[in-house]
Design a protein around this motif. Structure first.
Motif: not given
Ligand code: SF4
Length: 219
Positions: A57, A60, A75
């Motif tokens: 995360r 990202k 991604i």
């Protein structure tokens, strides 16, 4: 891990410079690492899936925050939870057989497919079957093994020298690269003499692949 975003950024910039256009795309495809037997990482502690997912995360977000190139970078990442079960099966011993049977008896089939995979069932069956045997899921997955531990696959001889694998693991943790024996000198891993093969094909001075080095500068 966040350096992957920086690398993708540089890929986009280099692509734009080389092509003279802005519509350059780059895809990061990433998943949590699953340590496997007979590799230098057979001793390593697997990363907890919550931590792995949190890192993905963050990656990202780092790409999203990149105003110059973020929209050009895609991604694709896979959830870390199936990887933990894959890790259990990869480095498990015969005690894990009871977990597999319990999952199957509980209706678990085709678990390699996302739509059939049931993480909670694996966790429950692992707890029920492993605890009476004195171990648990973490013992097989997120635990680092000492060099002296006898591993369940040690009796299977693939020709690799165990001490060499351990040294390769130490080199990896320190960021020391080991050259590729297909193109460079033998690293003495033991495979060729043990298995009667001759993998090493370099350095011979001959052209090994019908490829030419691209001379064009991207700078
Ligand atoms: S050439 Fe053979 S023995 Fe040498 S490092 Fe490569 S695989 Fe191992």
């Amino acid at each position: 891990m966040l350096a992957i975003a920086d690398m993708a950024h540089r890929v986009i910039e280099a692509g734009r410079r080389a092509a003279g256009r802005r519509d350059i795309a780059c895809t990061i495809s990433i998943g949590a690492f699953v340590p496997k037997p007979h590799t230098p990482f057979q001793w390593v502690a697997q990363t907890d899936p919550e931590i792995a997912n949190d890192r993905m995360r963050q990656l990202k977000q780092r790409v999203r925050d990149d105003r110059a190139c973020g929209r050009a970078i895609t991604i694709r990442w896979s959830d870390g939870h199936p990887g933990l079960i894959e890790g259990l099966l990869a480095r498990g011993d015969r005690r894990v057989g009871k977990v597999i049977e319990a999952v199957w008896r509980d209706g678990g089939i085709f678990d390699g497919w996302n739509e059939h995979f049931n993480y909670e069932r694996w966790i429950r069956c692992a707890a029920e079957q492993l605890e009476p045997q004195g171990v648990d899921l973490a013992w097989y997955t997120t635990r680092e093994r000492p060099a002296t531990e006898v591993l369940p696959w040690d009796h299977l001889d693939l020709g690799l020298d165990r001490n060499w694998l351990w040294q390769d693991y130490q080199d990896a943790t320190k960021g020391r690269a080991v050259h590729d024996c297909r193109w460079d000198e033998c690293n003495d891993c033991g495979v060729c003499p043990e298995m009667g093969v001759d993998i090493e094909i370099g350095p011979s001075g001959a052209a090994l692949l019908p490829l030419r080095v691209v001379q064009r500068s991207l700078a």
